[in-house]
Design an enzyme around this catalytic site. Structure first.
Site, mmCIF file in Angstrom:
data_model
loop_
_atom_site.group_PDB
_atom_site.id
_atom_site.type_symbol
_atom_site.label_atom_id
_atom_site.label_comp_id
_atom_site.label_asym_id
_atom_site.label_seq_id
_atom_site.Cartn_x
_atom_site.Cartn_y
_atom_site.Cartn_z
ATOM 1 N N ASP A 106 0.851 -1.181 0.000
ATOM 2 C CA ASP A 106 0.000 0.000 0.000
ATOM 3 C C ASP A 106 0.886 1.229 0.000
ATOM 4 O O ASP A 106 2.011 1.197 0.507
ATOM 5 C CB ASP A 106 -0.914 0.010 1.233
ATOM 6 C CG ASP A 106 -2.136 0.912 1.055
ATOM 7 O OD1 ASP A 106 -3.209 0.387 0.730
ATOM 8 O OD2 ASP A 106 -2.000 2.137 1.228
ATOM 9 N N ASN B 88 -5.276 -4.293 -7.209
ATOM 10 C CA ASN B 88 -6.428 -3.759 -6.511
ATOM 11 C C ASN B 88 -6.338 -2.262 -6.227
ATOM 12 O O ASN B 88 -7.361 -1.606 -6.061
ATOM 13 C CB ASN B 88 -6.610 -4.518 -5.188
ATOM 14 C CG ASN B 88 -7.683 -3.905 -4.327
ATOM 15 O OD1 ASN B 88 -8.876 -4.073 -4.581
ATOM 16 N ND2 ASN B 88 -7.270 -3.174 -3.300
ATOM 17 N N TYR C 254 -12.028 8.563 -13.540
ATOM 18 C CA TYR C 254 -12.378 7.271 -12.952
ATOM 19 C C TYR C 254 -13.132 6.401 -13.962
ATOM 20 O O TYR C 254 -12.776 5.243 -14.198
ATOM 21 C CB TYR C 254 -13.222 7.484 -11.695
ATOM 22 C CG TYR C 254 -13.452 6.233 -10.894
ATOM 23 C CD1 TYR C 254 -12.469 5.746 -10.029
ATOM 24 C CD2 TYR C 254 -14.653 5.541 -10.972
ATOM 25 C CE1 TYR C 254 -12.676 4.603 -9.273
ATOM 26 C CE2 TYR C 254 -14.871 4.393 -10.230
ATOM 27 C CZ TYR C 254 -13.883 3.927 -9.380
ATOM 28 O OH TYR C 254 -14.098 2.782 -8.642
ATOM 29 N N LYS D 226 -11.422 3.002 -15.553
ATOM 30 C CA LYS D 226 -12.023 1.731 -15.153
ATOM 31 C C LYS D 226 -12.541 0.964 -16.372
ATOM 32 O O LYS D 226 -12.469 -0.270 -16.412
ATOM 33 C CB LYS D 226 -13.130 1.956 -14.133
ATOM 34 C CG LYS D 226 -12.610 2.428 -12.776
ATOM 35 C CD LYS D 226 -11.618 1.436 -12.175
ATOM 36 C CE LYS D 226 -11.193 1.838 -10.775
ATOM 37 N NZ LYS D 226 -10.249 0.883 -10.153
ATOM 38 N N THR E 46 -15.985 2.016 1.592
ATOM 39 C CA THR E 46 -14.579 2.405 1.675
ATOM 40 C C THR E 46 -14.484 3.921 1.547
ATOM 41 O O THR E 46 -15.444 4.589 1.155
ATOM 42 C CB THR E 46 -13.756 1.755 0.544
ATOM 43 O OG1 THR E 46 -14.188 2.306 -0.713
ATOM 44 C CG2 THR E 46 -13.933 0.240 0.519
#
Length: 272
Positions: A36, A90, A154, A158, A189
């Protein structure tokens, strides 16, 4: 593919979906490198894993889109546990609403949401071809199938992530390499609420669009679905099943779908 005894790398593993996947992998007997950008977050996830499963995980910090970091994570996995069998691309970022994103923001979104997947595949696929197996899991989004109100960076990246995952599966699926593409809608999240907290009308509409279209799932729920899909070697992972029907409707009449999305956006911004 069963994950027991496998070695995995999970990017964006310091929380959210990535952290939940890392924990679930360890529960099923896998060894995991959790990476991360936030070193502390990765260490917190790993501490929880090793408390229950000693020696099952190690933490790393770094930029998931960096070729150097990807290589370092793979090498760390090899030195700690053995050759990497599973890679979870991810890590992801949102983006400013509308056309406000500048060139640097576009570059960053393309790097994290797409090129990170490409760079990992370029490193791992040749190794997996030699071994005759491997599993690449791409975290995209329902926005990669249906488009997202709000952030152009985004929605665009994606879509590209879904396209790359499809290409990987088509090209290497008959060579022992499995590919899955995760496309959830609302998951609880920090990323989900970026639009709401942006102070921008379109950004707030983006969050409302997701939270009103279906249930907001918890990351462990998504992780459970991911592992079940991997066991079945299923390409498209849809934690929100209604996305499948939405995608069918889009494909059956594109112009009608576009008009409907315009109306939906207008309803979300009306009176905001």
């Amino acid at each position: 593919m069963k994950v027991e005894g496998r070695v995995a790398v999970v990017t964006g593993g310091g929380g959210g979906i990535g952290g939940a996947i890392a924990r679930r992998l360890a529960e099923e007997g896998a060894k995991v490198v959790v990476t991360d950008l936030d070193a502390t977050a990765a260490e917190v996830v790993v501490a929880a894993i090793v408390a229950a499963h000693p020696g099952a995980a190690v933490a790393m910090s770094g930029d998931a889109s960096s070729s150097e970091h990807i290589r370092a994570a793979v090498e760390r996995a090899e030195s700690e546990f053995g050759p990497v069998d599973l890679y979870f691309a991810n890590a992801g970022i949102g983006g400013k609403p509308g056309l406000d994103a500048d060139e640097d923001a576009w570059d960053r979104s393309i790097d994290v949401n797409l090129r990170a997947h490409i760079r990992a595949a370029q490193l791992l696929i040749p190794q997996w071809e030699e071994r005759g197996e491997g599993y690449f899991v791409s975290t995209a989004s329902a926005a990669g199938l249906l488009t997202q109100i709000g952030s152009a960076t985004y929605a665009t990246t994606k879509h590209a992530a879904v396209g790359f995952a499809e290409w990987l599966s088509v090209t290497y699926g008959d060579r022992g390499i499995r590919v899955s593409c995760l496309c959830p809608m609302g998951v609880n999240t920090k990323l989900l609420y970026e639009g709401r907290d942006s102070g921008d009308e379109l950004g707030a509409a983006a969050t409302r669009a997701v939270t009103t279209a279906g249930a907001v799932l918890e990351p462990p729920e998504v992780a459970e679905i991911v592992l079940a899909a991997m066991d079945a070697e299923q390409f498209l992972i849809l934690p929100h099943e209604q996305v499948r029907e939405m995608n069918r409707q889009k494909g059956s009449d594109y112009d009608r779908w576009i008009r409907g999305m315009r109306r939906y956006q207008a309803s979300l911004t009306a009176g905001a």
